[in-house]
Design a protein around this motif. Structure first.
Motif, short mmCIF file in Angstrom:
data_model
loop_
_atom_site.label_atom_id
_atom_site.label_comp_id
_atom_site.label_asym_id
_atom_site.label_seq_id
_atom_site.Cartn_x
_atom_site.Cartn_y
_atom_site.Cartn_z
N GLN A 163 21.61 12.54 -2.51
CA GLN A 163 22.78 13.19 -3.57
C GLN A 163 24.30 13.08 -4.10
O GLN A 163 25.22 13.41 -4.96
CB GLN A 163 22.38 14.58 -3.83
CG GLN A 163 21.38 14.99 -4.35
CD GLN A 163 20.15 15.03 -3.58
OE1 GLN A 163 20.59 16.11 -2.46
NE2 GLN A 163 18.77 14.70 -3.91
N GLU A 265 11.70 11.39 -4.33
CA GLU A 265 11.85 10.46 -4.66
C GLU A 265 13.39 9.28 -5.65
O GLU A 265 13.94 10.19 -6.26
CB GLU A 265 10.93 10.80 -6.29
CG GLU A 265 10.06 11.71 -6.33
CD GLU A 265 9.04 11.74 -6.96
OE1 GLU A 265 9.67 11.83 -8.06
OE2 GLU A 265 8.18 11.67 -7.33
N GLY A 270 13.82 3.09 -14.36
CA GLY A 270 13.43 4.16 -15.75
C GLY A 270 13.52 4.45 -16.85
O GLY A 270 13.30 2.77 -17.09
N LYS A 294 17.43 9.72 -22.85
CA LYS A 294 15.94 9.63 -22.15
C LYS A 294 15.37 9.81 -20.82
O LYS A 294 14.65 10.02 -19.96
CB LYS A 294 15.38 8.82 -22.73
CG LYS A 294 15.32 8.29 -23.94
CD LYS A 294 14.01 7.13 -25.04
CE LYS A 294 13.79 7.00 -26.46
NZ LYS A 294 14.48 5.11 -26.04
N ALA A 295 16.84 9.72 -20.10
CA ALA A 295 16.64 9.82 -18.24
C ALA A 295 16.87 11.17 -17.56
O ALA A 295 17.45 12.23 -19.02
CB ALA A 295 17.66 8.74 -17.96
N GLU A 296 15.89 11.16 -17.10
CA GLU A 296 16.63 12.47 -16.26
C GLU A 296 18.06 12.98 -15.90
O GLU A 296 18.91 11.55 -15.90
CB GLU A 296 15.30 12.23 -14.70
CG GLU A 296 14.37 12.85 -14.81
CD GLU A 296 13.49 13.15 -13.61
OE1 GLU A 296 14.12 13.02 -12.78
OE2 GLU A 296 12.20 12.07 -14.20
N THR A 297 18.43 13.80 -16.07
CA THR A 297 19.96 14.07 -15.20
C THR A 297 20.12 14.37 -14.02
O THR A 297 18.97 14.51 -13.14
CB THR A 297 20.40 15.71 -15.67
OG1 THR A 297 19.97 16.00 -16.98
CG2 THR A 297 21.71 16.23 -15.35
N PRO A 298 21.22 13.03 -13.78
CA PRO A 298 21.21 13.60 -11.61
C PRO A 298 21.40 14.76 -10.84
O PRO A 298 21.66 15.37 -12.03
CB PRO A 298 22.20 12.22 -11.32
CG PRO A 298 22.25 11.97 -13.03
CD PRO A 298 22.14 12.85 -14.49
#
Length: 304
Positions: A163, A265, A270, A294-298
């Motif tokens: 991260q 993961e 994406g 549409k993407a997941e938030t980092p």
């Protein structure tokens, strides 16, 4: 103990203190023969003249186990080769390599020196590759000679590598490289009977305590109850990954903290939009906005 790794020969790097020490003791308690590697360096990698690996070996032997000391520098090409040779010379074979050695030289990127970057990348990323490379060469030779190989490599990444971590750009980049090296090696070595996995541990060590501030406070040992930050919490997963039971698990990164195990993961495909032709620069803004929606938030960077 269950004897989960009875008679398996295990190398643990950076095993004189902290998580590495916990790994070495845990493997020995489950029946493994352990090569305890440590150069006795300080938190910043400087020489201290201490021999913590000898103390770990003494603990293992006193408990009835088998272990030997190795003081080679894992990021030195010949040293990494000699470390693998030490296992073969003392115990006749090698079954498990646990790459754990590392140190910190924290600084914000804008103030980081070339030497601070090179030193951390060298010991973490090159130190993982060099030992992996020489161990893999041994196992490939065994496989090509028709001898059965059921070997394991367990690498050590970090939440900083998955991260990011403010003030640790060198460390985070090296640990991210280790996560990808794990996936790469798993694909390349599977035909030789070798699995490769990694852990991203959270535990109280010299490095985490030395970070100071909120992190050090969070890592402090509780006055009573379960010590979620004890280094010993990380080792059961590593021992299992080093056992014959884990033969079908490879190319994975596991986050481990206290009693919690998480499968990380990583990068994957994406949201996508395909025009079927070359985009014009003026078209890109709305496309990217739509994809990001549409993407997941980092996951936030540590310390941000």
């Amino acid at each position: 103990m269950s004897g989960l790794v009875d008679d398996r020969v295990v190398i643990v790097t950076g095993a004189g203190r902290g998580i590495g020490r916990a790994h070495a003791l845990a493997f020995a308690a489950e029946g493994a023969k352990v090569v305890v590697n440590d150069i006795g360096a300080g938190l910043d990698g400087s020489a201290t003249g201490e021999s913590p690996a000898e103390q770990v070996v003494a603990e293992i032997v006193a408990a009835g186990g088998e272990a030997v000391v190795n003081g080679d520098d894992v990021a030195d090409w010949a040293g990494a080769q000699n470390l693998i040779k030490a296992a073969l010379d003392h115990f006749g074979r090698l079954d498990v390599l646990v790459n754990n050695a590392g140190f910190l030289r924290d600084r914000m990127l804008v103030g980081m020196s070339e030497q601070e970057w090179d030193a951390v990348v060298r010991v973490h990323l090159k130190g993982h590759f060099a030992t992996l490379r020489h161990a893999a060469a041994y196992w490939r030779g065994e496989a090509k000679a028709g001898r059965s190989v059921d070997a394991r490599i367990i690498n050590t990444s970090s939440g900083a590598g998955l991260q990011g971590s403010i003030g640790q750009g060198n460390y985070a980049a090296a640990k991210a490289g280790i996560a990808e090296l794990t996936i790469q090696a798993a694909a390349e070595l599977k035909n030789y009977g070798v699995t490769v996995n990694a852990i991203a541990p959270a535990a109280r060590t010299r490095m985490t305590i030395g970070a100071g501030g909120a992190m050090a406070e969070a890592m402090a040992a509780p006055e009573d109850g379960f010590d979620a930050m004890a280094p010993e919490n990380v080792s059961p997963l590593v021992v299992w990954l080093g056992s014959i039971e884990s033969k079908d698990v490879t190319g994975r990164v596991f986050e481990v903290e206290g009693g919690k195990i998480t499968v990380a993961e990583g990068w994957r495909h994406g949201p996508t939009q395909d025009k079927g032709a070359r985009w014009e620069p003026k078209e890109i803004g709305p496309v990217v906005a739509g994809l990001l929606a549409k993407a997941e938030t980092p996951v936030p960077v540590y310390g941000a």
